[in-house]
Enzyme design. Structure first.
Site, PDB file in Angstrom:
ATOM      1  CG  PHE A 171      -1.913   1.137   1.333  1.00 17.14           C
ATOM      2  CD1 PHE A 171      -3.126   0.807   0.954  1.00 17.14           C
ATOM      3  CD2 PHE A 171      -1.546   2.133   2.300  1.00 17.14           C
ATOM      4  CE1 PHE A 171      -4.244   1.921   1.004  1.00 17.14           C
ATOM      5  CE2 PHE A 171      -2.777   3.199   2.452  1.00 17.14           C
ATOM      6  CZ  PHE A 171      -3.765   2.983   1.945  1.00 17.14           C
ATOM      7  CG  LEU A 173      -1.279   7.542   1.523  1.00 15.15           C
ATOM      8  CD1 LEU A 173      -2.326   8.022   0.630  1.00 15.15           C
ATOM      9  CD2 LEU A 173      -2.264   7.288   2.679  1.00 15.15           C
ATOM     10  CD  GLU A 175       4.101  11.355  -2.703  1.00 14.49           C
ATOM     11  OE1 GLU A 175       4.818  12.492  -2.733  1.00 14.49           O
ATOM     12  OE2 GLU A 175       3.319  10.769  -3.653  1.00 14.49           O
ATOM     13  CB  ILE A 212       6.330   1.058   0.545  1.00 20.04           C
ATOM     14  CG1 ILE A 212       6.317   2.449  -0.054  1.00 20.04           C
ATOM     15  CG2 ILE A 212       5.416   0.221  -0.105  1.00 20.04           C
ATOM     16  CD1 ILE A 212       4.972   3.024   0.661  1.00 20.04           C
ATOM     17  CD  GLN A 339       1.185  -5.741  48.288  1.00 16.69           C
ATOM     18  OE1 GLN A 339       1.902  -5.025  48.886  1.00 16.69           O
ATOM     19  NE2 GLN A 339       0.105  -6.627  49.092  1.00 16.69           N
ATOM     20  CD1 TRP A 411       7.986  -6.575  35.513  1.00 13.58           C
ATOM     21  CD2 TRP A 411       6.781  -7.356  34.287  1.00 13.58           C
ATOM     22  NE1 TRP A 411       6.891  -5.591  35.529  1.00 13.58           N
ATOM     23  CE2 TRP A 411       6.169  -6.439  34.341  1.00 13.58           C
ATOM     24  CE3 TRP A 411       6.458  -8.573  33.213  1.00 13.58           C
ATOM     25  CZ2 TRP A 411       4.757  -6.257  33.839  1.00 13.58           C
ATOM     26  CZ3 TRP A 411       5.086  -8.472  32.730  1.00 13.58           C
ATOM     27  CH2 TRP A 411       4.276  -7.156  32.865  1.00 13.58           C
ATOM     28  N   GLY A 413      14.753  -8.343  34.212  1.00  8.91           N
ATOM     29  CA  GLY A 413      16.060  -7.941  34.614  1.00  8.91           C
ATOM     30  C   GLY A 413      16.913  -8.152  33.400  1.00  8.91           C
ATOM     31  CD  GLU A 437      -2.179   0.553   8.955  1.00  5.38           C
ATOM     32  OE1 GLU A 437      -3.456   0.619   9.053  1.00  5.38           O
ATOM     33  OE2 GLU A 437      -1.583  -0.710   8.320  1.00  5.38           O
TER      34      GLU A 437
END
Length: 457
Positions: A171, A173, A175, A212, A339, A411, A413, A437
């Site tokens: 697609f 579109l 530029e 593209i 926790q 998480w 590390g 998009e």
């Protein structure tokens, strides 16, 4: 199991007729003077479902795509990322499993499924590799949909079969001078016939396009070009036209391949046009309709990017959760049992579920619009509601993907920071969600304009 075999195993469900309107249930409301609502027995007989409840077809598709992603894609993810190239075997596998023609009718070699099925496939692939997911996404939600909605019978017959079975699409579109501002497009398409002719037989395309997706592998390109550059700046969108350009057309070339932060296996290239001759029969829609076509397709494509982002977030979350709950121990227990970290895991999953609800709400809205379009005209207010929900889904899902994938790195590390696993790759891949998009600011602008219109109309 291939998608084509899958579609033949499932026969479409016949819609049940509505029961007579006089059959209803009255709700007892002793403390209210409001008239009692009357509910159709059909409605009361239908069990409620979550917004992202999948049909039987979609569930089976999800299982098929998951198996393909785990067996064919996962072993090659790191190698493809390091090489910055898509493995040809993966692309062949996408076609062999019917994942490149999900919504294309069976008469053209596709699976004949709906938009929701495409979204399920995009999300499932992104859990393993967002690069493969976006290849499938752009091909299905932008290129295939363009042919299904706007192409002449001749173009459908010519291009849909290869798009379903062997040929990747792109697609074109953006530029260098026109990204969010598509009015600033400089690629031109000049009638080859004399200027006096109202029905030229062909056009000469000159210019270039950038960013593209799929360009290295594509054989079919949808190219947007300005056919009336003399229009004033605020009217230039009326001259934009969409052309179908096969890769082997003389004067067309795929040039520079970008080296990117993320989704590195997905090819992103510059394409150029040097006196490219395109016959008028290769116009998608009609002359001057290109801008409307592009915007309508991008509204749907944004839902696809939302699905890619929630799939990415889910894949990163699962990698991190598995590590902290089953692998890494400190101070005598799994670190996920502390926790502080457990709360982060919980919050991340909550945000993924919220993003998924936004995405699948937009999916079902789009499917409703398709039904209304088949039955007649789509109400303007329903189309506007879908555009806003699609923008919200894409915006929020991209934010969640960045937050969750970044959290997964922390998480885990040091194990999240190195390239032995996929956490750091998912984090790099997530950034593009805020860019392509329609940037995050464009999504906010779209939402704000529609909200403003609601109050000021």
């Amino acid at each position: 199991m291939s998608l084509r075999l899958l579609t033949r195993r499932i026969s479409p469900l016949s819609p049940r007729g509505l029961l007579p309107l006089h059959r209803h249930v009255q709700i007892q409301r002793p403390f209210s003077n409001t008239p009692r609502p009357q509910f159709s027995a059909e409605l009361l007989d239908t069990p409620p479902n979550p917004i992202f409840h999948l049909t039987e077809t979609e569930q089976m598709l999800q299982e098929t795509v998951s198996r393909f992603a785990q067996s064919d894609v996962l072993p090659k993810v790191r190698e493809m990322d390091e090489a910055e190239a898509m493995d040809e075997g993966v692309i062949e596998g996408l076609f062999e499993n019917g994942l490149m023609g999900i919504e294309i009718p069976e008469e053209f070699g596709g699976a004949g499924m709906g938009f929701g099925a495409s979204i399920v496939a995009i999300e499932e692939l992104a859990k393993v590799d967002p690069s493969v997911s976006v290849l499938c996404d752009v091909h299905n939600t932008l290129v295939n949909t363009a042919f299904l909605k706007y192409a002449s019978p001749h173009l459908r017959k010519t291009f849909l079969p290869p798009l379903a079975t062997s040929s990747v699409g792109s697609f074109c579109l953006s530029e260098p001078s026109s990204g969010s501002d598509a009015f600033a497009m400089l690629t031109t398409a000049t009638p080859t016939s004399p200027a006096s002719s109202s029905d030229p037989s062909s056009y000469t395309v000159n210019g270039s396009k950038c960013w593209i997706t799929n360009a290295s592998h594509s054989k079919i390109f949808l190219v947007f070009a300005q056919t009336n550059p003399s229009l004033p700046p605020n009217q230039r969108h009326k001259g934009i036209t969409c052309f179908v350009v096969p890769r082997d057309t003389p004067g067309f070339a795929v040039s520079k391949k970008e080296k990117k932060l993320g989704i590195r296996a997905s090819s992103t290239c510059v394409v150029t046009f040097d006196d490219v001759q395109v016959p008028s029969e290769n116009i998608l829609g009609s002359v001057g309709e290109g801008y409307k076509i592009a915007m309508n397709l991008l509204n749907e494509g944004r839902v696809g990017i939302g699905a890619q982002m929630i799939g990415l977030a889910q894949g990163a979350w699962e990698a991190g959760a598995k590590y902290v709950f089953t692998e890494r121990k400190q101070f005598g227990k799994y670190i996920g049992e502390f926790q502080g970290l457990g709360f982060q895991i919980a919050e991340a999953r909550m945000e993924i579920e919220a993003a998924r609800a936004l995405v699948y709400n937009a999916v079902r809205m789009k499917e409703r619009l398709d039904r209304l379009r088949d039955e007649g005209e789509v109400p303007r207010e329903e189309m506007s509601a879908f555009v806003m929900k699609a923008a919200m889904a894409k915006l929020y899902a991209s934010r969640v993907a960045q937050k969750v994938s970044g959290g997964a790195v922390e998480w885990m590390g040091g194990m999240g920071f190195v390239r032995d696993g996929l956490a750091e790759k998912m984090w790099r891949d997530s950034k593009i969600g805020a860019i392509y998009e329609g940037t995050s600011n464009i999504q906010l602008q779209t939402i704000a304009k529609l909200l403003q219109k609601d109050f000021q109309q």
